[in-house]
Design an enzyme around this catalytic site. Structure first.
Site, PDB file in Angstrom:
ATOM      1  CB  SER A 195      -0.921  -0.032   1.214  1.00  0.00           C
ATOM      2  OG  SER A 195      -1.643  -1.229   1.267  1.00  0.00           O
ATOM      3  N   GLY A 197       0.867   4.058  -1.644  1.00  0.00           N
ATOM      4  CA  GLY A 197       0.230   5.367  -1.583  1.00  0.00           C
ATOM      5  C   GLY A 197      -0.097   5.776  -0.161  1.00  0.00           C
ATOM      6  CG  ASP A 198      -3.011   3.757   2.082  1.00  0.00           C
ATOM      7  OD1 ASP A 198      -3.844   4.644   2.294  1.00  0.00           O
ATOM      8  OD2 ASP A 198      -3.269   2.734   1.430  1.00  0.00           O
ATOM      9  CB  THR A 199       3.507   3.560   3.444  1.00  0.00           C
ATOM     10  OG1 THR A 199       3.732   3.189   2.087  1.00  0.00           O
ATOM     11  CG2 THR A 199       2.867   2.374   4.160  1.00  0.00           C
ATOM     12  N   GLY A 202       1.578   8.705   4.849  1.00  0.00           N
ATOM     13  CA  GLY A 202       1.947   8.714   6.255  1.00  0.00           C
ATOM     14  C   GLY A 202       3.289   9.379   6.481  1.00  0.00           C
TER      15      GLY A 202
END
Length: 426
Positions: A195, A197-199, A202
């Site tokens: 993932s 894009g999420d990390t 973050g």
């Protein structure tokens, strides 16, 4: 933080006492010193982006209170499950405390206001407008706590024509340009297997938090709102994508294992059916590589003396390198490249990573335990700080494990706590 001493994750394979667990992770003279000690973080996010940001803050000393809905963060049920909880959770939620709060209820919203009043940072990754609907937007919380820094992660950001659209990391990866250029030429785009894009969002969130903390410290003591969009976090990694299109009208295309415009760098076949990753794109490195594969004609070719010329002849160079690598086993290829000072490697799977001595030596594989006491290995901590390193000092929490503890810290008496539980608010 809680006054008890929870189990610590260990960088070694064998069983240690608590003291040994601490010294196995960090230098003896730095135990107990972390750069974010004393900061309180309120995490309202779910799944990956927001919680990934707070995980990093927690590893470096922040007291992270994770607010979960009564049914728990959905990530608790993602992928491989052990004893009713995802093993992913052991890494994703370590060092955090969990309280369950029903944010749909006014009493739950009031609890969040009380928590936000004591917090330095609040992290949320709901769709824009959700926090405002609950009376928990930045303006409302800033009025309660002017020093509060609020990280808001969403698919498209808090403004703009797309702000109300739902967005997951994979959508951000597509809109940010990453999905289009990933894969083999002439084949459908593929996703990165994690993932990303999420990390990436973050990580951008953590950068924003640290800058906001610095501003609060040296300027006016006030917090601010940090707006991180998934697609923008991906787009920020897209290197020359837009400059090349703007100047030359070039739309970057999928390129498989190569990097267009930079040569030679690719994955090359070996005798045993594997692939060696070789980056011979530095001028002096290229000459050493050509000497190794006994192609002095290419090493001494003036046109290939810089990257511009090599890029024009990328296929010719890849063919020459492949002709050499295909005559040797992967281990031989890598050994010869290392001896010649040419950057090289192979694609690691999970088993390769777990067995690699370099990972172990740098404490990048930690042994911890699940709630039932069984052992599990999780990723280590980055970045490595010499004087104030991060560490794992709390196992991933059970759902609502610290609800009572946190309510007491808020000053709620027995009757108030019982009333909240009876109503299903916590």
């Amino acid at each position: 933080m809680s006054k008890h001493n929870p189990p610590r994750a260990n960088a070694q394979h064998d069983t240690h006492t608590t003291d040994e667990l601490v010294t196995s992770q960090v230098p003896a003279d730095s135990i107990g010193i972390r750069p974010l000690d004393g900061l309180k973080v309120l995490e309202l996010g779910q799944l990956i982006a927001g919680p990934f940001a707070s995980k990093i803050l927690a590893e470096f000393g922040a007291d992270v209170i994770k607010v979960e809905p009564p049914e728990g963060d959905p990530l608790r049920k993602w992928r491989y499950i052990h004893e009713d909880t995802s093993v992913w959770w052991a890494a994703h939620a370590r060092n955090k405390r969990s309280i369950t709060i029903d944010l749909r209820q006014p009493e739950g919203q009031n609890l969040v206001r009380m928590l936000a009043k004591q917090a330095d940072i609040l992290i949320e990754n709901f769709r824009p407008g959700a926090m405002e609907k609950w009376g928990l937007g930045f303006k409302e919380l800033h009025a309660v706590n002017p020093k509060l820094i609020m990280l808001r992660v969403s698919g498209y950001g808090q403004t703009g024509p797309y702000k109300d659209r739902p967005g997951f990391g994979v959508i951000g990866e597509a809109m940010g340009g990453l999905r289009y250029i990933s894969g083999e030429p002439g084949r459908p785009p593929v996703r990165v297997g994690v993932s990303i894009g999420d990390t990436l969002s973050g990580l951008h969130g953590v950068i924003g938090i640290l800058m906001a903390l610095r501003h609060r410290e040296v300027q006016n003591g006030l917090g601010q709102e940090i707006d991180v969009a998934l697609y923008e976090s991906v787009f920020n990694m897209m290197e020359s994508l837009i400059p090349e299109y703007s100047k030359f009208g070039v739309i970057r295309q999928p390129s498989g294992g190569s990097m267009p415009g930079i040569a030679p760098t690719n994955a090359y076949p070996t005798l045993d059916g594997k692939y060696a990753l070789i980056a011979g794109n530095g001028d002096s490195i290229f000459k050493r590589l050509m000497t190794l594969i006994e192609r002095d004609d290419l090493a001494n070719d003036a046109e290939l003396g810089d990257n511009i010329g090599r890029a024009k002849n990328a296929q010719k160079l890849d063919d020459a390198i492949s002709a050499w690598t295909s005559q040797h086993r992967l281990d031989i290829v890598l050994a010869k490249l290392t001896e010649a000072g040419v950057p090289n490697g192979r694609s690691y799977d999970a088993a390769d990573i777990s067995a690699d001595p370099h990972y172990r030596d740098r404490n990048m594989i930690l042994q911890t335990q699940l709630p039932d006491g069984s052992a599990i290995e999780v990723p280590g901590i980055v970045p490595k700080l010499s004087s104030t390193p991060g560490q794992v000092d709390r196992l991933a929490p059970g759902l609502g494990e610290h609800t009572e503890e946190i309510l007491i810290e808020l000053g709620l008496d027995d009757d108030e706590r019982k009333a909240l539980k009876d109503k299903g608010i916590v």
